[in-house]
Design an enzyme around this catalytic site. Structure first.
Site, short mmCIF file in Angstrom:
data_model
loop_
_atom_site.label_atom_id
_atom_site.label_comp_id
_atom_site.label_asym_id
_atom_site.label_seq_id
_atom_site.Cartn_x
_atom_site.Cartn_y
_atom_site.Cartn_z
CD GLU A 231 -2.63 -1.60 2.38
OE1 GLU A 231 -2.48 -0.91 3.40
OE2 GLU A 231 -3.26 -2.67 2.38
CG ASP A 255 -4.12 -3.95 8.03
OD1 ASP A 255 -3.40 -3.09 7.51
OD2 ASP A 255 -5.20 -4.34 7.53
CG HIS A 426 -0.20 -0.46 7.65
ND1 HIS A 426 -0.15 0.28 6.50
CD2 HIS A 426 -1.14 -1.42 7.44
CE1 HIS A 426 -1.02 -0.20 5.62
NE2 HIS A 426 -1.64 -1.23 6.17
#
Ligand code: MN
Length: 490
Positions: A231, A255, A426
């Site tokens: 990401e 995450d 995260h």
């Protein structure tokens, strides 16, 4: 500066003078004064307390020097509006002495279409995948399932994608003639891949390249891990980079997904937690498609039979085999990865010491780092299965319990408070309790540490920090603000 603690020579006086002069001239210096008086003929015997500080300084200094002059390579840009993937080149230049290289994701397609890759390397990677990467469970309903033929094509695509991203990081002299520019690479020490959504809506996701690049091995055997943030969460990627440089081990990307209290876990699964998870008020679910290194499966064992994530040069062929066997590659959930791909799937089945960190940028303040030392927790397989079925069971799963202090109002009161005080979605997670090394590194980079559970006795910062007050965290903020970033004003 190590000031030898001896009565024949003025080591301590010299040390104090040097530190005072440095403070006066705005040059923060680390001072080491051994605890016990030594005899003059013991000058080459470095006592344990001095050794610890010398090595802590050395590891952090080497990390700082390794970053300087390198690049962060962002492939793509902001992912799904995640703040962590809004890159701030000024921060990276001022604080880390690095630069940002920015490349559109279409570059990967261009290189595939025009044959700008190392064909021999791709063939080797494909053969290795066929032998070592077991396809996992396909959770997709029949009407959106990818055909076997299409899946084979996707593996070909992913092998190329893996090799191309590697080339983009560091170049490759074996690219076709006429590709001299591509042969050079981007001098990247870390990078990120946007993926969602434009790429993953159309092409196989980057989970396979990310997971493998972050691991300590590939089709060529053991090698230094790359750092590729999923990401394009650059702030988490930089956290992973800090961990890798300090430990020489792979770093996890996850995450920080769910806090499970002991009560909620029992209600959902019937399992009563024990050990560190019970002592620290539960555990946190670390999970993400993509970037987590396979090293985090916990199948490699140290000399006492405990799970370990090894230094990359200590990873053996047998270790690689174990990590590959512990991992399956389920087809991506086509619900949100319409272009397909494969996620790595494993559960960390070991109780390992671990440290979770997060770098955040706060407007008006600048960068700050959070550090939570704790342990990975192995739950019974059926409990993992029950809890995993409530989220995405095709992703790598790690249960983590931070070491808590049980103090009312502390961000480390219980595991819940750590979750509740975490600064972003995260975390970057490393093997071992490395909070003290991170604190030393941050002081060199002038990044204040806003939350940590490292014992005060292990904190080692430049001596001038003592002049900024008696509470260590407040002093850290004031000192970092006074000295400012290492390379230029932010
Ligand atoms: Mn995520």
């Amino acid at each position: 500066v190590w000031g030898f603690n001896g009565t024949e020579r003025p080591g301590a006086v010299y040390l104090a003078s040097v530190l005072a002069s440095h403070a006066q001239k705005g040059l923060p210096a680390f001072g080491i004064y051994g605890h016990d008086v030594q005899n003059l003929d013991e000058v080459t015997n470095i006592p344990a307390d001095v050794q610890e500080k010398l090595l802590r300084f050395g590891r952090a200094a080497v990390a700082v020097a390794s970053m300087r002059g390198k690049s962060y390579l962002q492939i793509g840009s902001i992912c799904m509006g995640i703040g962590g993937s809004i890159i701030d080149p000024a921060f990276i230049e001022s604080y880390l002495g690095m630069r940002v290289e920015s490349v559109d994701e279409v570059e990967i397609i261009r290189r595939m279409s025009e044959g700008i890759y190392d064909a021999e390397e791709v063939a080797k990677c494909k053969a290795w995948i066929a032998e070592n990467c077991k396809e996992g469970w396909d959770k997709n309903p029949d009407f959106v399932k990818t055909s076997d033929e299409k899946k084979a094509e996707q593996w070909d695509f992913l092998a190329k994608m893996y090799c191309i991203i590697k080339d983009m990081f560091n170049g490759n002299p074996n690219l076709p003639k006429g590709c001299e520019e591509e042969m050079v690479g981007h001098n990247a020490i870390a990078g990120g891949f946007q993926g969602q959504r434009q790429w993953t809506d159309f092409y196989p996701n980057c989970d396979f390249p990310e997971a493998l690049l972050n691991s300590t091995f590939d089709h060529n055997g053991a090698r230094e891990p790359y750092i590729l943030a999923t990401e394009n969460d650059v702030l988490n990627g930089l956290g992973m980079l800090f961990i890798k440089l300090l430990t020489n081990r792979a770093a996890m990307f996850s995450d920080v997904r769910t806090y499970w209290s002991p009560e909620a876990c029992e209600r959902a699964s019937g399992h009563k937690v024990d050990g560190v998870a019970a002592e620290n008020g539960g555990f946190i679910h670390l999970i993400n498609s993509g970037a987590t290194a396979l090293d985090a499966c916990g199948e490699c064992k140290d000399e006492n039979g405990n799970g370990v994530m090894r230094k990359w040069w200590e990873v053996s062929e047998e270790d690689i085999k174990k990590m590959c066997e512990a991992t399956t590659w389920p087809a991506a959930d086509n619900g949100y990865f319409r272009g397909g791909g494969f996620s790595s799937s494993f559960t960390t089945r070991a109780d390992m010491p671990a440290t979770m960190i997060r770098l955040n940028l706060v407007k008006g303040l600048g960068p700050v780092l959070q550090i939570a030392e704790g342990w990975t927790v192995q739950l019974p397989d059926d409990v993992t299965k029950t809890l995993m079925m409530r989220t995405d069971p095709t992703w790598p799963c790690t249960w983590f319990t931070p070491r808590c202090d049980g103090k009312e109002g502390s961000p480390f009161n219980t595991a819940y408070d750590v979750m509740n005080n975490w600064g972003a979605n995260h975390g970057a997670i490393g093997y071992g309790h490395i909070g003290a090394d991170l604190i030393t590194l941050c002081s060199m980079l002038r990044i204040p540490v806003c939350m940590h559970n490292v014992p005060e006795s292990e904190i080692f910062r430049p001596a001038a920090w003592n002049a900024f007050g008696m509470d260590k965290e407040g002093a850290d903020y004031r000192a970092c603000a006074a000295y400012g970033p290492m390379y230029k004003a932010y």
